[in-house]
Design an enzyme around this catalytic site. Structure first.
Site, PDB file in Angstrom:
ATOM      1  N   ASP A  36       0.818  -1.213   0.000  1.00  5.87           N
ATOM      2  CA  ASP A  36       0.000   0.000   0.000  1.00  5.87           C
ATOM      3  C   ASP A  36       0.855   1.267   0.000  1.00  5.87           C
ATOM      4  OD1 ASP A  36       1.018  -0.316   2.514  1.00  5.87           O
ATOM      5  OD2 ASP A  36      -0.853   0.115   3.579  1.00  5.87           O
ATOM      6  N   HIS A 240      22.591   0.077 -20.113  1.00  8.28           N
ATOM      7  CA  HIS A 240      21.635   0.564 -19.123  1.00  8.28           C
ATOM      8  C   HIS A 240      21.865  -0.097 -17.759  1.00  8.28           C
ATOM      9  CE1 HIS A 240      18.638   1.905 -22.479  1.00  8.28           C
ATOM     10  NE2 HIS A 240      19.623   2.757 -22.287  1.00  8.28           N
ATOM     11  N   ASP A 257      26.364   8.055 -15.853  1.00 11.07           N
ATOM     12  CA  ASP A 257      25.316   8.647 -16.684  1.00 11.07           C
ATOM     13  C   ASP A 257      24.205   9.058 -15.722  1.00 11.07           C
ATOM     14  OD1 ASP A 257      23.242   9.259 -18.454  1.00 11.07           O
ATOM     15  OD2 ASP A 257      23.704   7.595 -19.811  1.00 11.07           O
ATOM     16  N   ASP A 268      20.781  15.306 -18.895  1.00  9.56           N
ATOM     17  CA  ASP A 268      21.252  13.949 -19.182  1.00  9.56           C
ATOM     18  C   ASP A 268      22.739  14.052 -19.511  1.00  9.56           C
ATOM     19  OD1 ASP A 268      21.561  11.319 -19.877  1.00  9.56           O
ATOM     20  OD2 ASP A 268      20.226  11.360 -21.605  1.00  9.56           O
ATOM     21  N   HIS A 347      24.499   2.120 -30.412  1.00 13.55           N
ATOM     22  CA  HIS A 347      23.357   3.020 -30.221  1.00 13.55           C
ATOM     23  C   HIS A 347      23.524   4.287 -31.052  1.00 13.55           C
ATOM     24  CE1 HIS A 347      25.698   5.690 -27.522  1.00 13.55           C
ATOM     25  NE2 HIS A 347      26.139   4.596 -26.928  1.00 13.55           N
ATOM     26  N   HIS A 351      19.425  11.974 -28.567  1.00 15.42           N
ATOM     27  CA  HIS A 351      17.961  11.950 -28.543  1.00 15.42           C
ATOM     28  C   HIS A 351      17.485  13.326 -28.111  1.00 15.42           C
ATOM     29  CE1 HIS A 351      18.351  11.689 -24.145  1.00 15.42           C
ATOM     30  NE2 HIS A 351      19.223  10.708 -24.340  1.00 15.42           N
ATOM     31  N   HIS A 358      14.149  11.027 -22.622  1.00 15.50           N
ATOM     32  CA  HIS A 358      14.036  10.705 -24.046  1.00 15.50           C
ATOM     33  C   HIS A 358      12.769  11.403 -24.511  1.00 15.50           C
ATOM     34  CE1 HIS A 358      16.424   6.830 -23.004  1.00 15.50           C
ATOM     35  NE2 HIS A 358      17.226   7.823 -23.317  1.00 15.50           N
ATOM     36  N   GLU A 381      26.025  11.938 -27.551  1.00 18.23           N
ATOM     37  CA  GLU A 381      26.598  10.935 -26.634  1.00 18.23           C
ATOM     38  C   GLU A 381      27.178   9.717 -27.348  1.00 18.23           C
ATOM     39  OE1 GLU A 381      23.584   8.645 -24.464  1.00 18.23           O
ATOM     40  OE2 GLU A 381      22.062   9.977 -25.299  1.00 18.23           O
ATOM     41  N   TYR A 385      32.307   0.483 -26.529  1.00 25.40           N
ATOM     42  CA  TYR A 385      32.130  -0.528 -25.487  1.00 25.40           C
ATOM     43  C   TYR A 385      32.788  -1.822 -25.966  1.00 25.40           C
ATOM     44  CZ  TYR A 385      28.524   2.998 -24.921  1.00 25.40           C
ATOM     45  OH  TYR A 385      27.858   4.196 -24.839  1.00 25.40           O
ATOM     46  N   ARG A 403      31.658   6.472 -22.559  1.00 21.89           N
ATOM     47  CA  ARG A 403      30.630   7.311 -23.193  1.00 21.89           C
ATOM     48  C   ARG A 403      30.813   8.730 -22.669  1.00 21.89           C
ATOM     49  NH1 ARG A 403      26.637   4.417 -22.217  1.00 21.89           N
ATOM     50  NH2 ARG A 403      25.592   5.369 -20.429  1.00 21.89           N
ATOM     51  N   GLU A 405      28.685  12.389 -22.825  1.00 23.40           N
ATOM     52  CA  GLU A 405      27.374  12.925 -23.218  1.00 23.40           C
ATOM     53  C   GLU A 405      27.183  14.334 -22.681  1.00 23.40           C
ATOM     54  OE1 GLU A 405      22.660  11.650 -22.841  1.00 23.40           O
ATOM     55  OE2 GLU A 405      24.145  10.836 -21.444  1.00 23.40           O
TER      56      GLU A 405
END
Length: 440
Positions: A36, A240, A257, A268, A347, A351, A358, A381, A385, A403, A405
């Protein structure tokens, strides 16, 4: 944001709909965390964009040209007992006075009232494919109007995804939106600087995450814009990754990130840096290649260029560099055509950014990549990898994930990097991390 901002948006939206149309938007429902206990409530971005109304259990109806009121809001009536447990809420009076509704009804009256509001409207804009339960209610309301056909009552005959109009509006940011994103970017930059400042071998990823969240909240950003990625070593090769539970080790890179949400607008940001403050030679080679690709991509962010141009610029730099490092073999043009680089870069380069990390807005128009225009905000970005199980590459490269970004605003003459306060050259990162060690 001020009430006038939402009123201006509604006026623009109503004009775009046209007088034979109606639009219906629902607030985000509460979400259970466990049993709850609910997650902290966050309003649906589309709903908030037009209403500024922060409560659940609400529905907004927009009726261009209606003399009795073009903006009708259904919400919870004021409940003094509820206020004791959960705090104040608008009620019908507040919906009108505070949030600009021209008419306000109890949410309990919605089934009786909405069919009356839809009479004579030919087109109905609503969210399609987002909330099937609510869509069924919309169809029932329209069905109730259709059953009056023998009395000469007209009902909507055309259903249109509301995003066709609303998301085009959200794509171009007005000054007050840019200001909110800019503040989110500033807070995020401070958090990344703090993460570099406290980082050292032996800490856990979640301890770095805690520093980031602390910095967000200390500056008025009560929530991250998305779950923070704090990925050390080979975890950085998981795009991710959010477990954030590994211990940091000397000699590894740490990819963070993380972006703050401020006044409903997101930042971002990604930075990758060495846990112990110094890049190894292989790490530096990969990092500088990614940075070169990012700078090439940012250079393509300007009015008149197409959405895909930053990505294509980044890919050209990455492929050429991978060949030079011996990670790919062949002609860069052929490797790009065959997408051989996707073993290491799988990727896109960015974006849209706004109320959602996004953010909404199509990337193509009439099957052509969209033209960049002032007021658009996007991320840039690129990354590389090299997973630990990449047996076809020399061992020194395996487990390196990088990465970089930034958040970029398209301006009249080019672009502005909103997150440039976070160092990203090898020299600047090592200098910052070295300086902080002297001050610890």
């Amino acid at each position: 944001m001020k009430a006038e901002v939402f009123a201006h948006r509604r006026a623009d939206f109503l004009t775009r709909l046209g007088e034979e149309a109606a639009a219906i938007l629902a607030a985000a429902p509460p979400r259970l965390r466990n049993r709850d206990v609910e997650f902290p409530y966050r309003q649906d971005s589309d709903f908030y964009y037009l209403t500024g109304f922060p409560e659940p259990n609400a529905v907004a109806v927009f009726l261009p040209g209606r003399k009795r009121g073009q903006y009708v809001l259904f919400c919870q009536e004021y409940d003094a007992q509820k206020a004791i447990w959960e705090g104040d809420h608008a009620g019908l009076k507040g919906a009108r006075k505070l949030y600009g509704a021209e008419e306000a009804y109890s949410i309990n009256e919605i089934d009786a009232v909405i069919p009356k509001l839809l009479v004579g409207r030919k087109r109905l804009y609503c969210s399609l494919g987002k909330d099937l339960q609510f869509e069924q209610k919309v169809f029932l309301w329209v069905g109730a109007v259709k059953r009056q056909a023998r009395a000469g009552v007209g009902a909507p005959e055309e259903f249109i995804d509301i995003g066709r109009v609303l998301h085009e509006m959200r794509l171009i940011k007005f000054p007050e939106e840019v200001a909110a994103i800019r503040r989110a970017a500033e807070i995020s930059a401070q958090a990344h600087l703090r993460a570099m400042q406290v980082c050292r071998p032996g800490l856990y990823e979640y301890q770095i995450e805690a520093e980031i969240i602390h910095q967000f909240m200390q500056n008025g950003a009560r929530s991250p814009a998305y779950p923070s990625i704090v990925a050390s070593g080979a975890n950085a090769c998981v795009l991710h990754y959010t477990s954030n539970n590994k211990r940091l080790a000397a000699g590894e890179l740490l990819l963070i990130d993380a972006g703050a949400e401020y006044d409903y607008y997101a930042a971002d940001v990604t930075r990758t840096f060495p846990v112990d403050g110094r890049f190894t030679s292989p790490q530096r080679a990969i990092y500088e290649l990614v940075l070169e690709a990012q700078l090439a991509a940012i250079d393509k962010v300007r009015p008149g260029n197409r959405w895909n141009e930053p990505h294509e610029a980044a890919v050209r730099v990455l492929v050429k560099g991978l060949v030079k490092l011996g990670l790919l073999d062949g002609s860069p043009a052929r490797l790009i055509k065959s997408e051989a680089y996707k073993d290491f870069y799988m990727h896109r380069t960015g974006h849209w950014l706004g109320m959602d990390v996004h953010d909404v807005g199509s990337y193509k128009v009439d099957d052509e990549w969209r033209e960049l225009r002032p007021g658009m905000v996007l991320t840039v970005e690129p990354g590389l990898y090299i997973r630990p199980n990449c047996k076809h590459v020399p061992k020194k490269w395996r487990g390196i994930g990088v990465r970089i970004e930034d958040d970029v605003l398209v301006t009249e003459s080019g672009c502005e990097v909103l997150t440039e306060a976070v160092p990203k050259t090898v020299e600047a990162i090592e200098a910052w991390m070295g300086a902080k060690r002297e001050n610890l």
